[in-house]
Scaffold this active site. Structure first.
Site, PDB file in Angstrom:
ATOM      1  N   HIS A   1      28.477 -41.711  39.603  1.00  0.00           N
ATOM      2  CA  HIS A   1      28.074 -42.428  38.385  1.00  0.00           C
ATOM      3  C   HIS A   1      27.201 -43.630  38.754  1.00  0.00           C
ATOM      4  O   HIS A   1      27.706 -44.708  39.076  1.00  0.00           O
ATOM      5  CB  HIS A   1      29.324 -42.889  37.616  1.00  0.00           C
ATOM      6  CG  HIS A   1      29.032 -43.378  36.232  1.00  0.00           C
ATOM      7  ND1 HIS A   1      29.862 -43.151  35.165  1.00  0.00           N
ATOM      8  CD2 HIS A   1      27.986 -44.080  35.725  1.00  0.00           C
ATOM      9  CE1 HIS A   1      29.352 -43.691  34.066  1.00  0.00           C
ATOM     10  NE2 HIS A   1      28.207 -44.271  34.389  1.00  0.00           N
TER      11      HIS A   1
ATOM     12  N   HIS B   1      23.160 -45.624  37.868  1.00  0.00           N
ATOM     13  CA  HIS B   1      21.955 -45.711  37.033  1.00  0.00           C
ATOM     14  C   HIS B   1      20.812 -46.126  37.947  1.00  0.00           C
ATOM     15  O   HIS B   1      20.842 -47.217  38.522  1.00  0.00           O
ATOM     16  CB  HIS B   1      22.147 -46.736  35.910  1.00  0.00           C
ATOM     17  CG  HIS B   1      23.266 -46.374  34.970  1.00  0.00           C
ATOM     18  ND1 HIS B   1      23.053 -45.634  33.822  1.00  0.00           N
ATOM     19  CD2 HIS B   1      24.599 -46.609  35.032  1.00  0.00           C
ATOM     20  CE1 HIS B   1      24.226 -45.455  33.208  1.00  0.00           C
ATOM     21  NE2 HIS B   1      25.176 -46.031  33.922  1.00  0.00           N
TER      22      HIS B   1
ATOM     23  N   ASP C   1      29.455 -46.978  38.890  1.00  0.00           N
ATOM     24  CA  ASP C   1      28.717 -47.300  37.655  1.00  0.00           C
ATOM     25  C   ASP C   1      27.631 -48.334  37.954  1.00  0.00           C
ATOM     26  O   ASP C   1      27.383 -49.248  37.163  1.00  0.00           O
ATOM     27  CB  ASP C   1      29.650 -47.779  36.538  1.00  0.00           C
ATOM     28  CG  ASP C   1      28.995 -47.680  35.155  1.00  0.00           C
ATOM     29  OD1 ASP C   1      27.819 -47.259  35.075  1.00  0.00           O
ATOM     30  OD2 ASP C   1      29.652 -48.029  34.164  1.00  0.00           O
TER      31      ASP C   1
ATOM     32  N   HIS D   1      20.244 -54.655  36.755  1.00  0.00           N
ATOM     33  CA  HIS D   1      19.379 -55.288  35.763  1.00  0.00           C
ATOM     34  C   HIS D   1      18.619 -56.409  36.451  1.00  0.00           C
ATOM     35  O   HIS D   1      19.024 -56.888  37.510  1.00  0.00           O
ATOM     36  CB  HIS D   1      20.209 -55.865  34.614  1.00  0.00           C
ATOM     37  CG  HIS D   1      20.803 -54.843  33.708  1.00  0.00           C
ATOM     38  ND1 HIS D   1      20.039 -54.038  32.892  1.00  0.00           N
ATOM     39  CD2 HIS D   1      22.092 -54.484  33.492  1.00  0.00           C
ATOM     40  CE1 HIS D   1      20.842 -53.234  32.209  1.00  0.00           C
ATOM     41  NE2 HIS D   1      22.094 -53.473  32.560  1.00  0.00           N
TER      42      HIS D   1
END
Lengths: 307, 432
Positions: free
Chosen positions: B66, B68, B311, B315
């Site tokens: 998991h 991003h 996860d 950013h």
């Protein structure tokens, strides 16, 4: 004795002795506002900026008058005239203001924690004039000053805070302050406006107005924010007023010498009926007068205070 | 090209191996596991590299199912290259990446693009997870067949919950017919909407709108009911609550095919970390209370939670250096995950073998990828761990572009010191 921190971000971290200090100082400043020439040179040469990202008349004016009566220069920035509308971040705005060397920045913002961002970034003293639903320390301090004046002490008083507790920064700051000062604090409001685990803040929780204000020395009514209805937090203003308005009938349950407070602006007929707001128990306008004194005290203490 | 890994403690739960032994790697595959491999002089020519791994742990390459990676669309936050560099630096040889890019990975061309960028980066193996619905809008299913053919390994609208139970039902049924997992981000938006942190005493103190734990529990239970009814399987992403753990535990014992993952922050931090409003503690689901942390640890210990995934959600300062309310959800994880998980071993919650099972064997089984094993003939994806290495997290030294890490400055014990992908040493952090 002086304040231990450079900023005034909230009452949560404010020791009881410092609350006493601020209230004592405010008391001594009250007289200045009654003079013909309402100005002392204490903060001459200091620059105070009010940076308001939310509309406000009373709080901003109160801070400005407080600063001016102490001789400081004041600059008022409100969101509608600032670079915020051009998309500048809070941090950039703050850094730019810092570069112009002000001494104290007073911020109001709809986001909880906004004042903390400035406090941790800037060398200037920051005063939180309300951050979201988090804290509004100067309101709690002026409320405590008013209670102390009227009742001689805060300790041992039965104080009911009524309204939308979940969304109220006034409630939070007052709960922190009043419980520290030894009051017996009750909160009351519709169940969906009661934040989870609020009892852990040392207050008793009521859902019936009559239970909360019974034998109260102080009843503090909160402003109902009308937009909450859109979020399904209560069925109608009518229902709210029926259940949670302070009126001629239910005020009889409180002590005979109860004082009625409200942080303003008042929604007459919603949280409080006009005859109570204007009646003999009401100290609403004295709260406003004390607001100037408390803010003068804070500006003075944060600028170095007692040398 | 040959590699000889000598003298490490080899732990491979897929074969019940836990012993000091040597591993020989040839042509990117594991060719031999045997004590004291001594190669004939002829074989040890110029292309044999020998590593002395005494006192180190050698495991099947770790898998983070998991992450991003932000590419395409948000390359200023992370690229497939920087993300997969962060992966190998954190000891991960394989990672799966979620579909919430721009454009969304809801069609073959985006899946193929991700795989191509991963090949060019040549760091970790990257397995794309395709969107469950077109544009992740929760309305129309993506082309599962074509996406599988293009290389997607699972379907998920992660970031957005699938609120339409009918759509979720069809996704479970259709994915099952391709033997593919559906990964569910469980969130009842009616309960979570507007919330910024866990609902409880801390949110009450901070005046931040809360997200109750039951916003997760309700959807976990819904997905379990759907999986049971459709006789399919479902994988629950980022479990954060005691209620979810209990629901998965009960479902499992009733024979329902549900797997679950959690992330290191959900057993390391509580919502008390929010005092002070630091946006590096803001993620979805939010940090919960100490009872939840306790339940997550118990779920890991008793096997209810199958895998730990980071996860990883990088950013930039543009999204994070703002008022708490406006800040984006998510924290980086690839470069701190293993060390935070090793604390579970130190604390006696998991054995090192169980941890490796959760970080390598189980995710490969859930995603049905041919990884997670050191069997002879399998791809030489290997992680070497130094259990005693003390290091301090310094986000300025991250391979990831993300600096949004709540653990910056923490001193951690245990670290990946070598990461081998397909027989190629992609990361080392020790004196050879």
């Amino acid at each position: 004795m002086n304040l231990s921190k450079k900023d005034m971000l909230g009452v949560m971290d404010l020791p009881k002795e410092e609350i006493d200090l601020i209230l004592d100082t405010a008391e001594s400043f009250k007289e200045i506002s009654t003079r013909t020439i309402k100005k002392v040179p204490t903060l001459r040469g200091k620059t105070v900026i009010t940076l308001f990202f939310e509309a406000s008349t009373r709080t901003r004016t109160s801070f400005e008058i407080a600063a001016k009566r102490l001789g400081a220069d004041t600059i008022n920035i409100s969101a509608s005239t600032s670079s915020v509308v051009k998309g500048e971040s809070l941090i950039d705005t703050a850094r730019n203001l810092e570069s112009m060397n002000p001494d104290i920045i007073i911020i109001r913002h709809s986001a909880a924690g906004a004042a903390h961002i400035l406090g941790s970034m800037l060398k200037q003293s920051i005063i939180n004039a309300g951050d979201g639903a988090h804290e509004h320390p100067t309101q709690a301090l002026l409320d405590m000053l008013t209670i102390r004046e009227k009742k001689g002490t805060i300790e041992g008083l039965k104080i009911a805070i009524v309204g939308d507790i979940a969304h109220s920064r006034v409630a939070r700051s007052n709960i922190y302050g009043l419980t520290k000062m030894g009051a017996d604090v009750a909160v009351c409001g519709p169940a969906m406006m009661m934040p989870r685990d609020i009892d852990q803040m040392g207050v008793s929780v009521y859902y019936k107005m009559e239970d909360a204000i019974k034998d109260a020395d102080v009843v503090m009514m909160l402003r109902m924010q009308l937009e909450r209805q859109e979020k399904n937090l209560f069925p109608s203003l009518r229902e709210y007023a029926n259940l949670f308005s302070l009126n001629r009938d239910n005020i009889r349950l409180a002590k005979d010498d109860v004082i009625v407070m409200h942080p303003g602006p008042v929604n007459r007929g919603v949280e409080i009926t006009p005859e109570i707001a204007d009646g003999p128990h009401s100290v609403i306008l004295e709260q406003v007068t004390n607001g100037v004194a408390v803010r003068m005290a804070l500006l003075y203490l944060l600028s170095g205070g007692i040398k | 090209m040959k590699l000889l890994l000598k003298g490490g403690r080899v732990i491979d739960p897929s074969q019940n191996i836990d012993t000091v032994t040597d591993i020989l790697i040839e042509d990117g595959k594991i060719s031999m596991i045997q004590k004291n491999i001594s190669l004939p002089e002829a074989d040890s020519g110029g292309d044999l590299k020998i590593f002395d791994l005494k006192d180190k742990i050698v495991t099947p390459g770790l898998i983070d199912m998991h992450t991003h990676l932000r590419e395409p669309g948000f390359e200023y936050k992370e690229t497939i290259r920087t993300g997969s560099e962060a992966a190998v630096a954190g000891g991960f040889t394989s990672i799966a990446c979620m579909a919430n890019t721009d454009p969304v990975n809801d069609n073959r061309s985006v899946t193929e693009f991700i795989l191509k960028q991963a090949r060019l980066a040549a760091m970790a193996n990257v397995y794309p997870i395709a969107a469950l619905s077109k544009e992740q809008n929760g309305k129309v299913l993506t082309e599962f067949g074509d996406l599988k053919d293009a290389g997607a390994v699972a379907f998920s609208d992660d970031g957005n919950p699938v609120t339409d139970s009918g759509l979720m039902r069809h996704a479970l049924e259709y994915a099952y017919s391709f033997d593919m997992p559906v990964i569910s981000h469980c969130e009842d938006t009616g309960l979570s909407s507007g919330g910024l942190m866990n609902e409880g005493f801390i949110s009450t103190q901070l005046g931040l709108p809360g997200i109750p734990g039951i916003a997760e529990d309700i959807m976990v239970i819904r997905d379990i009911i759907l999986a049971e009814f459709t006789k399919t399987r479902v994988h629950i992403a980022h479990v954060s609550t005691a209620g979810s753990v209990q629901a998965v535990r009960e479902a499992r014992s009733a024979g329902i095919n549900v797997t679950a993952e959690t992330a290191p922050h959900y057993f390391t931090l509580t919502d008390e970390a929010l005092m002070g409003f630091s946006t590096n503690f803001k993620m979805y689901p939010p940090l919960r209370g100490s009872d939840d942390v306790k339940a997550i640890k118990e779920g890991l210990r008793d096997g209810t939670i199958d895998t730990i995934a980071s996860d990883h959600a990088p950013h930039s300062s543009i999204e994070k250096d703002v008022e708490f309310e406006y800040a984006a959800n998510g924290i980086t994880g690839l470069e701190t995950s293993l060390s935070l998980c090793l604390k579970l071993v130190d604390d006696g919650i998991l054995t090192i073998g169980q941890l490796i099972e959760k970080m390598s064997v189980n995710p490969s089984n859930i995603l049905k990828i041919p990884k997670g094993s050191l069997k002879t003939g399998s791809d030489a994806d290997i992680t070497v761990i130094d259990m005693n290495k003390i290091w301090t997290v310094d986000t300025d030294k991250f391979c990831s572009k993300g600096r949004n890490c709540p653990f910056n400055g923490w001193e951690l014990k245990g670290k990946a010191v070598m990461t081998i992908v397909g027989g190629d040493v992609r990361y080392t952090d020790f004196e050879l």
